[in-house]
Design a protein around this motif. Structure first.
Motif, mmCIF file in Angstrom:
data_model
loop_
_atom_site.group_PDB
_atom_site.id
_atom_site.type_symbol
_atom_site.label_atom_id
_atom_site.label_comp_id
_atom_site.label_asym_id
_atom_site.label_seq_id
_atom_site.Cartn_x
_atom_site.Cartn_y
_atom_site.Cartn_z
ATOM 1 N N THR A 223 34.545 41.222 48.368
ATOM 2 C CA THR A 223 34.347 41.028 46.930
ATOM 3 C C THR A 223 35.548 41.586 46.197
ATOM 4 O O THR A 223 36.007 42.691 46.483
ATOM 5 C CB THR A 223 33.078 41.746 46.433
ATOM 6 N N VAL A 224 36.049 40.818 45.235
ATOM 7 C CA VAL A 224 37.147 41.270 44.382
ATOM 8 C C VAL A 224 36.677 41.220 42.934
ATOM 9 O O VAL A 224 36.121 40.220 42.478
ATOM 10 C CB VAL A 224 38.401 40.389 44.561
ATOM 11 N N PHE A 225 36.896 42.323 42.215
ATOM 12 C CA PHE A 225 36.559 42.412 40.794
ATOM 13 C C PHE A 225 37.862 42.509 40.004
ATOM 14 O O PHE A 225 38.717 43.346 40.311
ATOM 15 C CB PHE A 225 35.723 43.663 40.500
ATOM 16 N N ASP A 226 38.013 41.680 38.980
ATOM 17 C CA ASP A 226 39.148 41.822 38.085
ATOM 18 C C ASP A 226 38.702 42.508 36.806
ATOM 19 O O ASP A 226 37.779 42.044 36.125
ATOM 20 C CB ASP A 226 39.775 40.480 37.732
ATOM 21 N N TRP A 240 43.340 37.795 47.047
ATOM 22 C CA TRP A 240 42.805 38.961 47.742
ATOM 23 C C TRP A 240 41.379 38.741 48.257
ATOM 24 O O TRP A 240 40.831 39.604 48.941
ATOM 25 C CB TRP A 240 42.828 40.185 46.826
ATOM 26 N N VAL A 241 40.790 37.601 47.925
ATOM 27 C CA VAL A 241 39.412 37.316 48.341
ATOM 28 C C VAL A 241 39.416 36.789 49.769
ATOM 29 O O VAL A 241 40.144 35.836 50.092
ATOM 30 C CB VAL A 241 38.756 36.283 47.400
ATOM 31 N N GLY A 242 38.599 37.393 50.628
ATOM 32 C CA GLY A 242 38.495 36.925 51.993
ATOM 33 C C GLY A 242 37.685 35.643 52.102
ATOM 34 O O GLY A 242 36.993 35.236 51.161
ATOM 35 N N HIS A 243 37.765 34.992 53.236
ATOM 36 C CA HIS A 243 36.988 33.775 53.473
ATOM 37 C C HIS A 243 35.496 34.099 53.357
ATOM 38 O O HIS A 243 35.009 35.078 53.920
ATOM 39 C CB HIS A 243 37.303 33.206 54.852
ATOM 40 N N GLY A 244 34.791 33.275 52.593
ATOM 41 C CA GLY A 244 33.369 33.503 52.368
ATOM 42 C C GLY A 244 33.086 34.564 51.319
ATOM 43 O O GLY A 244 31.944 34.960 51.128
ATOM 44 N N GLY A 245 34.131 35.020 50.612
ATOM 45 C CA GLY A 245 33.978 36.118 49.668
ATOM 46 C C GLY A 245 33.693 35.675 48.245
ATOM 47 O O GLY A 245 33.571 34.484 47.942
ATOM 48 N N ALA A 246 33.601 36.664 47.363
ATOM 49 C CA ALA A 246 33.263 36.430 45.955
ATOM 50 C C ALA A 246 34.319 37.047 45.058
ATOM 51 O O ALA A 246 34.883 38.109 45.359
ATOM 52 C CB ALA A 246 31.896 37.021 45.625
ATOM 53 N N TYR A 247 34.560 36.375 43.942
ATOM 54 C CA TYR A 247 35.522 36.843 42.946
ATOM 55 C C TYR A 247 34.775 36.981 41.626
ATOM 56 O O TYR A 247 34.201 36.026 41.121
ATOM 57 C CB TYR A 247 36.656 35.831 42.825
ATOM 58 N N VAL A 248 34.773 38.220 41.077
ATOM 59 C CA VAL A 248 34.004 38.528 39.870
ATOM 60 C C VAL A 248 34.980 38.877 38.749
ATOM 61 O O VAL A 248 35.765 39.816 38.872
ATOM 62 C CB VAL A 248 33.040 39.711 40.104
ATOM 63 N N LEU A 249 34.906 38.126 37.645
ATOM 64 C CA LEU A 249 35.806 38.330 36.511
ATOM 65 C C LEU A 249 35.084 39.126 35.436
ATOM 66 O O LEU A 249 34.214 38.607 34.729
ATOM 67 C CB LEU A 249 36.277 36.989 35.962
ATOM 68 N N LEU A 250 35.447 40.404 35.321
ATOM 69 C CA LEU A 250 34.906 41.256 34.278
ATOM 70 C C LEU A 250 35.727 41.135 32.996
ATOM 71 O O LEU A 250 35.218 41.384 31.907
ATOM 72 C CB LEU A 250 34.904 42.717 34.742
ATOM 73 N N SER A 251 36.988 40.779 33.140
ATOM 74 C CA SER A 251 37.880 40.650 31.989
ATOM 75 C C SER A 251 37.599 39.362 31.234
ATOM 76 O O SER A 251 37.229 38.331 31.819
ATOM 77 C CB SER A 251 39.340 40.640 32.449
#
Length: 330
Positions: A223-226, A240-251
């Motif tokens: 999981t990557v959080f911006d 930076w997100v791995g395969h099968g991962g999640a990207y969360v945009l807080l900005s």
């Protein structure tokens, strides 16, 4: 009606301690004597003239705690109770509200942004926007709202214990996301362009890995959080997100998100926007505070009075690398 003190942002770059009438009670609302106020990045933007959807003059302040001056009709709040104020005023009837997502209400108004907020002695808010804060200090209660922003993003991601999480941006929102990702069992890495902010992050999260941008360790994360507030960083974060991962945009920033579609698809990336917070996020933050899992003293790095805030807020607006959260006491 007696007057009360309020800190007014008259126009960009001008703060004034003034007096205005105390607010009148309304049906279904509760009067609250404000005790402590967290200064948010939004407040610094309003002071600097960088908040586009705002009419001046404005009483800022949406990270709020205080004492109820009335009892609520539903009996949850008694006179004298310490309360946290949810600053998101919602319509209750739009699609989002009907689907249990008032955090993204189509007609939302935020205290201190779209309407006058809590940098004052008293405020009147709908009783449903008040949450009992038993067991917390007033100062800790004033930090619940900003931590709930990060907690909401973490809840959206549904982190697995033992997974890896990267938080890009070690400001208050990023630190909140990192804290609650760690509470959910993730192995957390924090990344920022500022060595000073990373030094503060070490005090908040001593078990996390901290990395200066440009000196980061290669690797992918579940999981990557911006939390950067920078569109270029947001666009680059997919890498930076791995395969099968999640990207969360807080900005939330002006600009267009642009990902390489093959990279997005080959990872089968799950992309989340995260806006504001829900009652459940506020309650989760307060529960973790009561359990001692939130380092309140490490987060509250600066403090001032309502009378001195007009002097200190401009200084902190230009030197935010040395603070996490500044608190105004009333």
């Amino acid at each position: 009606m007696t007057a009360m003190k309020a800190l007014l942002c008259v126009e960009p770059g001008t703060l004034q301690l003034t007096e205005r009438p105390r607010p009148e009670a309304k049906p279904g609302h509760v009067r609250v004597r404000i005790g402590h106020i967290g200064i948010c990045g939004t407040d610094y933007h309003i002071y600097g003239g960088h908040q586009p959807f705002l009419a001046y003059p404005r009483v800022m302040g949406h990270e709020l705690s205080g004492r109820a001056l009335d009892a609520s009709v539903d009996g949850r709040i008694r006179e004298g109770d310490l309360v946290v104020i949810n600053p998101y005023l919602t319509c209750g009837t739009c699609r989002a509200c009907a689907n249990g997502k008032p955090n993204c209400c189509e007609n939302i108004a935020v205290l201190g942004v779209h309407t006058d907020g809590g940098m004052c002695e008293e405020i009147v808010v709908p009783e449903g926007n008040l949450y009992p804060a038993d067991g917390l200090s007033e100062k800790a209660a004033a930090m619940v709202e900003f931590l709930a922003i990060g907690a909401h993003g973490v809840a959206r991601a549904r982190i697995r214990p033992g997974s890896t999480a990267l938080v890009v941006g070690a400001g208050p929102i990023g630190l909140g996301a990192a804290l609650f990702a760690a509470i959910d069992g993730a192995k957390v890495t924090l990344r920022d362009t500022s060595a000073d902010r990373l030094e503060l992050a070490r005090k908040v999260l001593p078990d996390a890995t901290v990395e200066l941008v440009g000196q980061e360790t290669p690797g992918a994360y579940d999981t990557v959080f911006d939390a950067t507030g920078n569109i270029h960083a947001m666009n680059a974060g997919l890498n930076w997100v791995g395969h099968g991962g999640a990207y969360v945009l807080l900005s939330v920033v002006k600009g267009d998100l642009a990902f390489a579609d093959p990279e997005f698809h080959k990872r089968e990336t799950t992309l989340f926007a995260s806006r504001n917070a829900l009652k459940s996020d506020f309650e989760h933050v307060m529960a973790c505070m009561r359990d001692g899992r939130v380092p309140v003293d490490a987060l509250a790095t600066h403090e001032t009075s309502l009378e001195d805030a007009a002097k200190n807020l401009p200084l902190w607006a230009n030197d935010r690398g040395t603070l996490v959260k500044a608190i105004i006491h009333v």
